[in-house]
Design a protein around this motif. Structure first.
Motif, PDB file in Angstrom:
ATOM      1  N   VAL A   8       0.844  -1.202   0.000  1.00  0.00           N
ATOM      2  CA  VAL A   8       0.000   0.000   0.000  1.00  0.00           C
ATOM      3  C   VAL A   8       0.879   1.252   0.000  1.00  0.00           C
ATOM      4  O   VAL A   8       0.627   2.210  -0.754  1.00  0.00           O
ATOM      5  CB  VAL A   8      -0.963  -0.002   1.210  1.00  0.00           C
ATOM      6  CG1 VAL A   8      -1.648   1.346   1.371  1.00  0.00           C
ATOM      7  CG2 VAL A   8      -1.983  -1.112   1.058  1.00  0.00           C
ATOM      8  N   TYR A   9       1.936   1.260   0.793  1.00  0.00           N
ATOM      9  CA  TYR A   9       2.856   2.404   0.856  1.00  0.00           C
ATOM     10  C   TYR A   9       3.487   2.669  -0.513  1.00  0.00           C
ATOM     11  O   TYR A   9       3.531   3.811  -0.978  1.00  0.00           O
ATOM     12  CB  TYR A   9       3.942   2.144   1.905  1.00  0.00           C
ATOM     13  CG  TYR A   9       5.087   3.097   1.862  1.00  0.00           C
ATOM     14  CD1 TYR A   9       4.950   4.396   2.329  1.00  0.00           C
ATOM     15  CD2 TYR A   9       6.319   2.719   1.335  1.00  0.00           C
ATOM     16  CE1 TYR A   9       6.002   5.284   2.282  1.00  0.00           C
ATOM     17  CE2 TYR A   9       7.382   3.596   1.288  1.00  0.00           C
ATOM     18  CZ  TYR A   9       7.213   4.875   1.760  1.00  0.00           C
ATOM     19  OH  TYR A   9       8.259   5.752   1.697  1.00  0.00           O
ATOM     20  N   ILE A  10       3.962   1.616  -1.163  1.00  0.00           N
ATOM     21  CA  ILE A  10       4.608   1.796  -2.467  1.00  0.00           C
ATOM     22  C   ILE A  10       3.590   2.247  -3.509  1.00  0.00           C
ATOM     23  O   ILE A  10       3.901   3.095  -4.360  1.00  0.00           O
ATOM     24  CB  ILE A  10       5.338   0.501  -2.873  1.00  0.00           C
ATOM     25  CG1 ILE A  10       6.561   0.326  -1.966  1.00  0.00           C
ATOM     26  CG2 ILE A  10       5.758   0.523  -4.330  1.00  0.00           C
ATOM     27  CD1 ILE A  10       7.337  -0.949  -2.160  1.00  0.00           C
ATOM     28  N   MET A  11       2.367   1.733  -3.442  1.00  0.00           N
ATOM     29  CA  MET A  11       1.333   2.160  -4.389  1.00  0.00           C
ATOM     30  C   MET A  11       1.006   3.640  -4.221  1.00  0.00           C
ATOM     31  O   MET A  11       0.911   4.382  -5.209  1.00  0.00           O
ATOM     32  CB  MET A  11       0.075   1.307  -4.223  1.00  0.00           C
ATOM     33  CG  MET A  11       0.218  -0.081  -4.790  1.00  0.00           C
ATOM     34  SD  MET A  11      -1.200  -1.179  -4.507  1.00  0.00           S
ATOM     35  CE  MET A  11      -2.596  -0.152  -4.820  1.00  0.00           C
ATOM     36  N   VAL A  12       0.839   4.085  -2.991  1.00  0.00           N
ATOM     37  CA  VAL A  12       0.550   5.503  -2.744  1.00  0.00           C
ATOM     38  C   VAL A  12       1.716   6.368  -3.208  1.00  0.00           C
ATOM     39  O   VAL A  12       1.515   7.424  -3.828  1.00  0.00           O
ATOM     40  CB  VAL A  12       0.239   5.740  -1.245  1.00  0.00           C
ATOM     41  CG1 VAL A  12       0.203   7.216  -0.910  1.00  0.00           C
ATOM     42  CG2 VAL A  12      -1.075   5.079  -0.874  1.00  0.00           C
ATOM     43  N   LEU A  32      13.129   1.427  -6.133  1.00  0.00           N
ATOM     44  CA  LEU A  32      14.195   0.892  -5.278  1.00  0.00           C
ATOM     45  C   LEU A  32      14.208   1.567  -3.916  1.00  0.00           C
ATOM     46  O   LEU A  32      14.403   0.905  -2.893  1.00  0.00           O
ATOM     47  CB  LEU A  32      15.553   1.054  -5.955  1.00  0.00           C
ATOM     48  CG  LEU A  32      15.897   0.008  -6.996  1.00  0.00           C
ATOM     49  CD1 LEU A  32      17.185   0.371  -7.712  1.00  0.00           C
ATOM     50  CD2 LEU A  32      16.010  -1.354  -6.358  1.00  0.00           C
ATOM     51  N   LEU A  33      14.001   2.862  -3.878  1.00  0.00           N
ATOM     52  CA  LEU A  33      13.978   3.574  -2.602  1.00  0.00           C
ATOM     53  C   LEU A  33      12.784   3.144  -1.748  1.00  0.00           C
ATOM     54  O   LEU A  33      12.901   3.007  -0.529  1.00  0.00           O
ATOM     55  CB  LEU A  33      13.974   5.082  -2.823  1.00  0.00           C
ATOM     56  CG  LEU A  33      15.282   5.648  -3.378  1.00  0.00           C
ATOM     57  CD1 LEU A  33      15.115   7.111  -3.757  1.00  0.00           C
ATOM     58  CD2 LEU A  33      16.416   5.473  -2.391  1.00  0.00           C
ATOM     59  N   GLY A  34      11.635   2.914  -2.380  1.00  0.00           N
ATOM     60  CA  GLY A  34      10.479   2.405  -1.647  1.00  0.00           C
ATOM     61  C   GLY A  34      10.737   1.006  -1.105  1.00  0.00           C
ATOM     62  O   GLY A  34      10.367   0.693   0.033  1.00  0.00           O
ATOM     63  N   PHE A  35      11.381   0.169  -1.916  1.00  0.00           N
ATOM     64  CA  PHE A  35      11.745  -1.172  -1.465  1.00  0.00           C
ATOM     65  C   PHE A  35      12.733  -1.089  -0.309  1.00  0.00           C
ATOM     66  O   PHE A  35      12.648  -1.853   0.654  1.00  0.00           O
ATOM     67  CB  PHE A  35      12.331  -1.965  -2.640  1.00  0.00           C
ATOM     68  CG  PHE A  35      12.690  -3.376  -2.309  1.00  0.00           C
ATOM     69  CD1 PHE A  35      11.725  -4.282  -1.883  1.00  0.00           C
ATOM     70  CD2 PHE A  35      14.002  -3.804  -2.420  1.00  0.00           C
ATOM     71  CE1 PHE A  35      12.067  -5.596  -1.584  1.00  0.00           C
ATOM     72  CE2 PHE A  35      14.347  -5.112  -2.124  1.00  0.00           C
ATOM     73  CZ  PHE A  35      13.381  -6.006  -1.703  1.00  0.00           C
ATOM     74  N   ASN A  36      13.664  -0.127  -0.371  1.00  0.00           N
ATOM     75  CA  ASN A  36      14.618   0.069   0.732  1.00  0.00           C
ATOM     76  C   ASN A  36      13.905   0.478   2.015  1.00  0.00           C
ATOM     77  O   ASN A  36      14.269   0.019   3.103  1.00  0.00           O
ATOM     78  CB  ASN A  36      15.668   1.113   0.357  1.00  0.00           C
ATOM     79  CG  ASN A  36      16.664   0.594  -0.648  1.00  0.00           C
ATOM     80  OD1 ASN A  36      16.702  -0.587  -0.965  1.00  0.00           O
ATOM     81  ND2 ASN A  36      17.475   1.486  -1.175  1.00  0.00           N
ATOM     82  N   GLN A  37      12.885   1.325   1.898  1.00  0.00           N
ATOM     83  CA  GLN A  37      12.106   1.711   3.078  1.00  0.00           C
ATOM     84  C   GLN A  37      11.434   0.487   3.698  1.00  0.00           C
ATOM     85  O   GLN A  37      11.418   0.326   4.915  1.00  0.00           O
ATOM     86  CB  GLN A  37      11.039   2.730   2.691  1.00  0.00           C
ATOM     87  CG  GLN A  37      11.569   4.111   2.458  1.00  0.00           C
ATOM     88  CD  GLN A  37      11.900   4.796   3.755  1.00  0.00           C
ATOM     89  OE1 GLN A  37      12.953   4.581   4.329  1.00  0.00           O
ATOM     90  NE2 GLN A  37      10.998   5.614   4.226  1.00  0.00           N
ATOM     91  N   PHE A  38      10.881  -0.357   2.848  1.00  0.00           N
ATOM     92  CA  PHE A  38      10.248  -1.580   3.332  1.00  0.00           C
ATOM     93  C   PHE A  38      11.278  -2.478   4.018  1.00  0.00           C
ATOM     94  O   PHE A  38      11.017  -3.023   5.091  1.00  0.00           O
ATOM     95  CB  PHE A  38       9.568  -2.323   2.181  1.00  0.00           C
ATOM     96  CG  PHE A  38       9.066  -3.684   2.571  1.00  0.00           C
ATOM     97  CD1 PHE A  38       7.933  -3.810   3.351  1.00  0.00           C
ATOM     98  CD2 PHE A  38       9.743  -4.821   2.186  1.00  0.00           C
ATOM     99  CE1 PHE A  38       7.474  -5.056   3.732  1.00  0.00           C
ATOM    100  CE2 PHE A  38       9.296  -6.074   2.556  1.00  0.00           C
ATOM    101  CZ  PHE A  38       8.158  -6.194   3.333  1.00  0.00           C
TER     102      PHE A  38
END
Length: 142
Positions: A8-12, A32-38
């Motif tokens: 949901v975070y990456i989609m938003v 990649l940055l969103g994946f790093n946050q996860f």
């Protein structure tokens, strides 16, 4: 639940990026940055489990492992004479992803080995209860 909320975070994030007009190369970097946050939040979650098992030395080691790997990866890219091209920000993000992924896998293996890990199960009523109780915190500025 963590994976679902991560999606949901990456989609938003992507919806916002598309409305702001990000280009394709910027979207790849954002992914990649969103994946790093996860991965960062997953590492913190797994470390909390390791601390709960009273494995404080292991937790301390994992707390610095990602940064140690980042220093090694970026050091090789900067001073290892691997390439003649100046250092690029994409390389930093790739190094960060590799370091976080290695740390998350190490932490996951430790938790599985030490916690008598059982098969995960999905409990819909419990999930909905947690989401309802967390909603005021998720929508705090509302």
């Amino acid at each position: 639940m963590k994976v679902l909320l991560g999606v949901v975070y990456i989609m938003v994030t992507f919806i916002m990026a598309l409305t702001l007009g990000y280009t394709a190369d910027r979207l790849k970097l954002l992914a990649l940055l969103g994946f790093n946050q996860f991965l960062t939040s997953l590492i913190l979650y797994l470390r909390s489990n390791i601390s709960g098992l009273l494995l404080f030395k292991t937790d301390s080691f994992l707390s610095v492992l990602d940064r140690l790997l980042m220093i090694l990866f970026c050091g090789v890219l900067l001073w290892g004479h691997v390439t003649d091209v100046p250092f690029r920000i994409e390389w930093f993000v790739y190094s960060q992803t590799a370091a976080y992924l290695a740390t998350a896998l190490a932490a996951l293996l430790i938790v599985i080995k030490k916690a008598n890990f059982r098969k995960p199960s999905w409990n819909w009523p419990f999930f909905l209860m947690i989401m309802k109780q967390s909603f005021p915190l998720l929508c705090w500025p509302c």
